[in-house]
Each structure stands twice: as C-alpha cells, then as structure tokens.
Write an enzyme that holds these catalytic residues in place. Sequence first.
Site: not given
Ligand SMILES: [Zn+2]
Length: 225
Positions: A96, A98, A158, A78
């Site tokens: 970022h 999850h 996501h 990412e």
């Molecule tokens: Zn991800």
Amino acid sequence: MSADLADLRAEVAAAARRLAAEGLLIGTAGNVSARDPETGLIAITATGVVLGDCTPDQVSVVDRSGALVTGDLEPTSELDLHLAVITTYGAGAVVHTHAPNATAIACVREDLPVLHYQQLALGGTVRVAPYATFGTAELAAHVVAALQDRSGALMANHGAVTHGSTLTKAVENALLLEWCCRLFRHAAALGTPRELDEQQQLAVIEAAIARDYGTPRPARAEEGS
Ligand SMILES: [Zn+2]
C-alpha cells in the site's frame, strides 16, 4: 522464531526500502506485508516506521486474525486492509502506497483506463475504490471490491494497493501501477489520451500467451518490444 520468518521480515524490510528509494513510499506513509506460505503467518511493516530506513525488527509478525506473534512494534494501521486482501484473494504479499502519481489520479478520476498494454498485467482498467477513513473496515471492504480480477487498485484521495503471489510480484505491480499513473498524467497533459479498446486488449493477451511474454528466453535478441 524460525529462520524462515526472520528471512521474511528481512525481505519485507528490503521491499519497503526499495519502494521508498523508488519514491513510492514517502516517510512513514505506506506499508508492505508478505505471507509465509508454510505457516500462513504474515510479516508486516510496523506503524510509524520511516520506510526508507526500515529494518527487519521494524517488521512485525501477525497471525491471520491480526494478533501479534513476533515483534515489539504495533503493526501498521492498515493491518485490516492487508489481511482482507490476503484472505480474499490468497495474495502472497500486499503493498500500500501514497505514491504521488497514483494518488493524484485517485483524487480526480473514477478509474485508470488502459492506455498502454503493460497495464494489462494488472488486469486491465484499474478501479478507484471509494473514499473511507484510513484504517477502517469500510476502507478495506472498498479496496477488496475494487481489486476484483485485478492485482492493483487506486484508493480515492488516498493512494494505491497492489498484491501478488510473491513479494517481488507485489512490488513489481506497485511500480507498474505508478508508471501507468505517471503515463496517464503525462498523456492527459498533452491532450485527450487514446485508450486501447477491448479488441486491442484481447489481441495483446492472446499475443502474450502465445509468446510467453515477460519470461526470459535463451537465444532471442529481441526483448520487451
Ligand atoms: Zn494509506
């Protein structure tokens, strides 16, 4: 490599371990980056790293184009998402995840409404960026758009992204967003959540400005109420 960048890599690794300890980063899922204010270089977790055990040498350094400057490991898949958020919003750091509650909300809803005034620290209603395959420029563009005037966004089916002027702030925002998502889940399980309307939100912002809310002050017993 300058001592500062070694420090930054250590700080990014420590942030990753903390977010893993808080349950936001799970296994190898998620990534953290921070920009060096002097050089503009970016320290970012490498791909495939178990984030709960992240060490400074598992944090790579890239330039603003994403080219590897320091480190033996390939940066997270990412990378483009992090670079886009840093470039567009001048962010000092990006997280970022999850995270379970954020991801659950992002599988169902189009946004996260403001139930609690603390969410205003993220800028208000949190948008859910449309789904696109991980690691794509399309996903990065969706997330950048969803972050307009916000320090956090959800990513459909996501996860979540937050940013901040500093790594500490980006981590705090990630924890806050996950808390807000957990609150929504709990409230929605009990009934239809009541949202704070525009007037109520405005009053909170005015009160926060007037009282310098969230900043420690000497000689005041009452805090965080
Ligand atoms: Zn991800």
